[in-house]
Design a protein around this motif. Structure first.
Motif, PDB file in Angstrom:
ATOM      1  N   ARG B 145       0.685  -1.179  -0.029  1.00  0.00           N
ATOM      2  CA  ARG B 145      -0.373   0.037   0.512  1.00  0.00           C
ATOM      3  C   ARG B 145       0.755   0.994  -0.188  1.00  0.00           C
ATOM      4  NH1 ARG B 145      -3.531   2.780  -0.266  1.00  0.00           N
ATOM      5  NH2 ARG B 145      -4.773   3.641   1.508  1.00  0.00           N
ATOM      6  N   TYR B 146       1.863   0.920   0.942  1.00  0.00           N
ATOM      7  CA  TYR B 146       3.264   2.262   0.784  1.00  0.00           C
ATOM      8  C   TYR B 146       3.966   2.232   0.338  1.00  0.00           C
ATOM      9  CZ  TYR B 146       0.070   3.391   4.441  1.00  0.00           C
ATOM     10  OH  TYR B 146      -1.574   4.226   5.040  1.00  0.00           O
ATOM     11  N   ARG B 148       5.116   3.358  -2.904  1.00  0.00           N
ATOM     12  CA  ARG B 148       6.417   4.240  -3.168  1.00  0.00           C
ATOM     13  C   ARG B 148       6.730   5.133  -2.275  1.00  0.00           C
ATOM     14  NH1 ARG B 148       2.961   6.959  -8.899  1.00  0.00           N
ATOM     15  NH2 ARG B 148       2.830   4.583  -9.629  1.00  0.00           N
ATOM     16  N   PHE B 149       5.405   5.259  -1.219  1.00  0.00           N
ATOM     17  CA  PHE B 149       6.899   6.485  -0.407  1.00  0.00           C
ATOM     18  C   PHE B 149       7.483   5.673  -0.289  1.00  0.00           C
ATOM     19  CE2 PHE B 149       5.905   9.724   2.222  1.00  0.00           C
ATOM     20  CZ  PHE B 149       6.295   9.432   3.727  1.00  0.00           C
ATOM     21  N   PHE B 152      10.654   6.104  -2.631  1.00  0.00           N
ATOM     22  CA  PHE B 152      10.903   7.570  -2.856  1.00  0.00           C
ATOM     23  C   PHE B 152      11.764   7.984  -1.020  1.00  0.00           C
ATOM     24  CE2 PHE B 152      11.306  11.202  -3.981  1.00  0.00           C
ATOM     25  CZ  PHE B 152      10.505  12.243  -3.124  1.00  0.00           C
TER      26      PHE B 152
END
Lengths: 448, 425
Positions: B145-146, B148-149, B152
Motif C-alpha cells: 500500500r505504501y 511508493r512512499f 521514495f
C-alpha cells in the motif's frame, strides 16, 4: 555573517571574472599543450558572465544608494515582483498555471543544457543542439499524452484522431525516441565520441530531473490547486525565513557546501514554515476553487473546479492534548484535517527541501558557476529559484498517491473496459467476493 | 584559489580535450581457463581465438536452453544476475575513467541506488503477479500500500547521503559519478524489468526476441564473412551492408520458424502465473487466438509459387515478423551505441568476464532496445492493461469507491451480456 554575505553578493559578479582569469592562467601551464588547446580551455573554464539584466528603470531609481544596498533593493523588489506574479497566475486559473509550469520547465532545461555546452565547449558539436531539444519534445509528448489521456478521457474518446493517438500512444512515443537515438548514433564523429556521449548523458539526466518533476507538479495541480500552492509556498517561505533567521541570529554554520546557511536559520525556518503552512492551509481550505480537483468540463470546454469538498477539507473538532490545553485554555479546536497533512508537507519542505538547494550549490561549485543563468536580476536563473522545489514536487505526488487517494477510480474503470470479457468477469467476481467479505454488499444492496 | 588546483580541474580537463589526448585504460587480464588453453595450445593463435569464441558461444547457448528448461523463476533470477553484472561493468568503467575508485562513499552509494531502484520496480511489477500470495500476508499488504512512499524515502536517504558526502576538491567527479550511476540505472534496470514483464506475458515473448537478436548477430557475421564488401558505418568497421541485409532476411525466416515451433507448446505460450496452492509458477491455460492455427489465404503471386490456396499458421508468426524486423534493423543501433561508447572511453571490451567475448554487456548491448520494443509492442497491440494490476488497484480503493465501481461494472457486464442478471446473490 551579514557583512560577508552582502560583500560576497554585490561583488560577486565583478569578482568572478578576476578569479576565473587567475585560475585559467595557472591551468594553461599544465602538460605542455598546444596554444590552441590552452586557449580553448581558458574559454571553457571562465564561463562568460552574462550581461547585467537589471532593467534601466531600477538602475536609475537606485543609482543614488551605495552598491551594497542597491543589490538588496534589486533582490527585494524582484522577490515581491515574483510573488505578485505568482498570485496573478493563480487567479488566472489552472490552464495558465499549466502553461507556466511548462515554460519554467523549458527554461530550466535550457539553462542546464547551456551549462553543459559551456563546460564541454561543445557548442559546435554536430546536431547536438537539435537532438537535445528533440529529446525534450519526445519526453514531453510522452508525459503529456499519458496525462491528457487520463484527465481528458471523454474529450479524447469523442475525436477519432485523438483516440488513435491515445491508443497507440506508447508506441508512437517510443518510435519518436528511437528516431532520436538512431540520429545520435549516426551523428557520432570520430574525434568527439567522448564529448558526444557526455552530452547525451547530460541531456538524459537533465530530462529525468526537469521533465518528470514538472509533470508531477501538474498531476498535483489537477488533484486540487491547494496541493500545488501550499507546497510551493512552504518552500519559498522556508527560503525566506531561513535567510532572515540566519541574518539575525545566525552563528553556527550548517554545511560546508553552503557557508551562508546556519543551524539557527535552519531550525528557525523549520518552525516558521510549519506555522505558515498551518495558517495558509486554514485560509485556503475554505475556498472551493482551491480544494476541488480540476476537471475538464465537456460541455463548456474549459476547466472547472467545482465539487463537494472531500472529508479532508471539512472542519472537524479535534481534542487538544492535555499539555497544550493548559496553555491555550481551550478543550477542542476546529481545524481542517488537511492542516495535519500540511504539517507533513512543511516539515519536508524545511528539512529535506534544502538538500535540493545543497545539491544545486554543489553542482554550481563543481562547474565553477555562480548562478545557473542571469534571467532574474539579483536572483540568477530560473533553476536557482526552483532548485528546492524539485524534491518537493515528487514528495507531494508520492504523498498524495500513498496517503490521500488511491488510484484514480475513473482510470480503473477505463482500463477495465478494455480487458477481455473473461478477465472482466474474473475481476468482477473477485471484487464481489471481496465486498461481500467486508460486509459492504448484502442481498439488499444487490437489487439496485 | 589560483595556487591549489582542484582535482576536479585536472580530471575535468579530460572533458574538453579531444579524444586523441585521452590515455587508454589499462586492459584487464586474460581470463581464459587453463583447460582450454592447454587443449588449444597446438593451434596458431588466430584459430585459437576462433575456437575459444566458438566453444564459449555453444556453452552460452546450452546454458540458455538449460535455464529455459528449469522454468520461469530461474529465468527471472538469471535476468536479475545479468542486470547486476551489467551495472557492475558499466560502473567499473566509470571508476576507471575518472580515477575515482577512492571517492568516499561512492561505491556504497552506487550499489545502494541499484538496490532502491530494483526494490521500486519489483514492488510495482512483480507484486502484481503475486497478488494472491500477497493478499494473505498482512505485512506484505502494508508494504504494497505504501510502496511508493517507502521507495521514495529510501531513494531520498541515498540522495541526502550523496549531498552530505560531497568533498571540497572532488565536486565535479562526484557529480559525474552520480550522473553516471543514474544513467546506468536508467538503461540496465528499467530494461531488465521490461524483460521480466515480457516473460510473464508468456515465455515465447521472451524467447523469440532474444533468439532473433542472437540469430541476427550470428547470421550478419556469417554473411559478412563470406560476402562482405561495402562497410556499413564508420563506427564499426567490421560490419558490412551485405551482412546487414543477409542477416535481416535470415532473422525474419528464423523468427518465423521459431515462432511456429514454440507456439505449439502451452509451456511457452501461456502467461506465467503464480499459484498459491502449489507455491510455484505455472503456465497452464487456454491458448489465446494468437496461438491457434488459422487459415490464411495466400496472395496470388505466392499461390503460384507454392501451389496452395491457403496456409495455416499462427497469428503470432505475423507478429514475429515485426519482432525480427526490429531486431535486425534497429537492434544493431544498440550495438553501434555500445561500440561508440567503447571507442569514446578507449576500451576494447566492457569487461573480461567471458573469454573471447568480453563482458556481459558486450553480449547484451543489442538486447536492450529489443526488450523495450517488445514491451511497447505488447502493450500497444497485443493486450491492454494487466488484469491483475487492475484488480490490485481496485482492492486498494476506499470501500465506497469500490461499491460505486462494482455497480458500474455490473451494469456494463449485464449490458454486454457477459453477466446474466440474477435476483439472488
Amino acid at each position: 555573517m551579514h557583512e560577508t554575505s552582502a560583500r560576497a553578493w554585490c561583488t560577486g559578479k565583478t569578482q568572478r571574472n578576476l578569479v576565473e582569469r587567475e585560475e585559467s592562467e595557472s591551468e594553461a601551464k599544465v602538460d605542455g599543450e598546444t596554444a590552441s588547446d590552452s586557449e580553448s580551455r581558458v574559454e571553457a573554464v571562465s564561463l562568460p558572465p552574462s550581461a547585467d539584466d537589471t532593467p534601466e528603470v531600477l538602475n536609475r531609481a537606485l543609482s543614488s544608494l551605495s552598491s551594497r544596498w542597491k543589490n538588496w533593493w534589486v533582490r527585494g523588489i524582484l522577490t515581491l515582483a515574483m510573488i505578485a506574479f505568482f498570485f496573478i497566475i493563480i487567479y488566472l486559473g489552472p490552464m495558465v498555471l499549466m502553461m507556466i509550469v511548462m515554460c519554467v520547465q523549458i527554461k530550466c532545461f535550457h539553462e542546464i543544457i547551456t551549462i553543459g555546452y559551456n563546460v564541454y565547449h561543445s557548442y559546435d558539436l554536430p546536431w547536438f543542439r537539435t537532438l537535445s531539444w528533440y529529446f525534450l519534445l519526445c519526453v514531453n509528448y510522452f508525459f503529456y499524452g499519458e496525462t491528457v489521456t487520463d484527465y481528458f478521457f471523454t474529450l479524447v474518446q469523442r475525436e477519432e484522431p485523438l483516440r488513435i493517438l491515445s491508443k497507440y500512444h506508447r508506441f508512437i512515443s517510443f518510435t519518436l525516441y528511437l528516431t532520436g537515438f538512431c540520429m545520435f548514433v549516426l551523428s557520432l564523429v570520430k574525434k568527439h565520441y567522448r564529448l558526444q556521449f557526455y552530452m547525451f548523458g547530460w541531456t538524459h539526466v537533465t530530462l529525468l530531473i526537469v521533465v518528470t518533476q514538472s509533470h508531477l507538479v501538474i498531476h498535483n495541480l489537477f488533484e486540487g490547486m491547494i496541493w500545488f500552492i501550499v507546497p510551493i509556498s512552504c518552500v519559498i517561505c522556508n527560503d525566506i525565513m531561513a535567510y532572515m533567521f540566519g541574518f539575525f541570529f545566525g552563528r553556527t554554520p550548517l554545511i560546508k557546501l553552503s557557508p551562508k546557511k546556519t543551524w539557527e536559520g535552519f531550525i528557525g525556518g523549520f518552525f516558521a514554515t510549519v506555522v505558515f503552512g498551518l495558517l495558509l492551509s486554514y485560509v485556503m481550505s475554505g475556498y472551493r476553487c482551491f480544494v476541488c480537483p480540476v476537471e475538464y468540463n465537456n460541455d463548456t470546454n474549459s476547466f472547472t473546479v467545482d465539487c463537494e469538498p472531500s472529508g479532508l477539507f471539512r472542519l472537524q473538532e479535534y481534542n487538544i492534548p492535555g499539555v497544550i490545553q493548559s496553555i491555550i485554555g481551550w478543550k477542542t479546536v476546529r481545524m481542517y484535517p488537511f492542516q495535519i497533512h500540511s504539517i507533513a508537507l512543511s516539515t519536508f519542505a524545511s528539512l529535506i527541501g534544502p538538500f535540493g538547494g545543497f545539491f544545486a550549490s554543489g553542482f554550481k561549485r563543481a562547474f565553477k558557476i555562480k548562478d545557473f543563468a542571469n534571467t532574474i536580476p539579483g536572483h540568477g536563473g530560473i533553476m536557482d529559484r526552483f532548485d528546492c522545489q524539485y524534491l518537493m514536487a515528487t514528495f507531494v505526488n508520492v504523498y498524495i498517491a500513498s496517503f490521500i487517494r488511491g488510484p484514480n477510480p475513473s482510470k480503473l474503470v477505463q482500463q477495465f473496459l478494455t480487458l477481455r470479457p473473461d478477465q472482466q468477469l474474473h475481476i468482477f467476481n473477485t471484487l464481489k467476493s471481496h465486498l461481500t467479505d467486508k460486509g459492504m454488499l448484502t442481498a439488499a444492496t444487490e437489487d439496485k | 584559489m589560483g595556487e591549489e588546483t582542484d582535482i576536479d580541474d585536472r580530471y575535468g580537463d579530460l572533458d574538453s580535450r579531444t579524444d586523441s589526448d585521452i590515455p587508454e585504460i589499462p586492459p584487464s587480464l586474460d581470463r581464459t581457463p587453463e583447460i582450454l588453453k592447454k587443449a588449444l595450445s597446438g593451434l596458431s593463435s588466430r584459430w585459437k581465438n576462433w575456437w575459444i569464441r566458438g566453444i564459449l558461444t555453444l556453452t552460452m547457448i546450452s546454458l540458455f536452453f538449460l535455464i529455459i528448461y528449469m522454468g520461469s523463476f530461474m529465468l527471472m533470477l538469471l535476468v536479475l544476475s545479468i542486470q547486476v553484472k551489467c551495472f557492475h561493468e558499466i560502473i567499473t568503467i566509470g571508476y576507471r575513467v575518472y580515477h575515482s575508485y577512492d571517492l568516499p562513499w561512492f561505491r556504497t552509494l552506487s550499489w545502494y541506488f541499484l538496490l532502491c531502484v530494483n526494490y521500486f520496480f519489483y514492488g510495482e511489477t512483480v507484486a502484481d503477479y503475486f497478488a494472491t500470495f500477497v493478499q494473505r500476508e498482512e505485512q506484505l499488504q502494508f508494504l504494497i500500500r505504501y510502496h511508493r512512499f517507502i521507495s521514495f524515502a529510501l531513494y531520498l536517504a541515498g540522495f541526502c547521503m550523496f549531498v552530505l558526502s560531497l568533498v571540497k576538491k572532488h565536486y565535479r567527479l562526484q557529480f559525474y559519478m552520480f550522473a553516471w550511476t543514474h544513467v546506468t540505472l536508467l538503461i540496465t534496470v528499467t530494461q531488465s524489468h521490461l524483460v521480466i514483464q515480457n516473460l510473464f506475458e508468456g515465455m515465447i515473448w521472451f524467447l523469440v526476441p532474444i533468439s532473433s537478436v542472437i540469430c541476427n548477430d550470428i547470421t550478419a557475421y556469417i554473411f559478412g564473412f563470406f560476402f562482405g564488401r561495402t562497410p556499413l558505418i564508420k563506427l564499426s568497421p567490421k560490419k558490412t551492408w551485405e551482412g546487414f541485409i543477409g542477416g535481416f532476411f535470415s532473422t525474419v525466416i528464423f523468427g518465423f520458424i521459431a515462432a511456429y515451433v514454440l507456439s505449439k507448446y502451452q509451456y511457452f505460450v501461456c502467461p506465467v502465473e503464480y499459484r498459491s496452492d502449489v507455491n510455484s509458477f505455472v503456465t497452464e491455460c487456454e491458448p489465446s487466438e494468437l496461438f491457434q492455427l488459422q487459415s490464411y489465404s495466400l496472395p496470388p503471386f505466392l499461390k503460384a509459387v507454392l501451389r496452395r490456396e491457403t496456409v495455416s499458421m499462427y497469428p503470432f508468426q505475423i507478429h514475429s515478423i515485426a519482432l525480427s524486423t526490429f531486431a535486425s534493423l534497429i537492434g544493431p543501433f544498440g550495438g553501434f551505441f555500445a561500440s561508440g561508447f567503447k571507442r569514446a572511453f578507449k576500451i576494447k571490451d566492457f569487461a573480461n568476464t567471458i573469454p573471447g567475448h568480453g563482458g556481459i554487456m558486450d553480449r547484451f548491448d543489442c538486447q536492450y532496445l529489443m526488450a523495450t520494443f517488445v514491451h511497447v509492442y505488447i502493450t500497444s497491440f497485443i493486450r491492454g492493461p494487466n488484469p491483475s494490476k487492475v484488480l490490485q488497484q481496485l482492492l486498494v480503493l476506499q470501500p465506497e469507491q469500490q461499491l460505486n465501481i462494482y455497480k458500474t461494472l455490473k451494469t456494463h457486464l449485464i449490458e454486454k451480456g457477459i453477466l446474466q442478471p440474477t435476483l439472488k446473490v
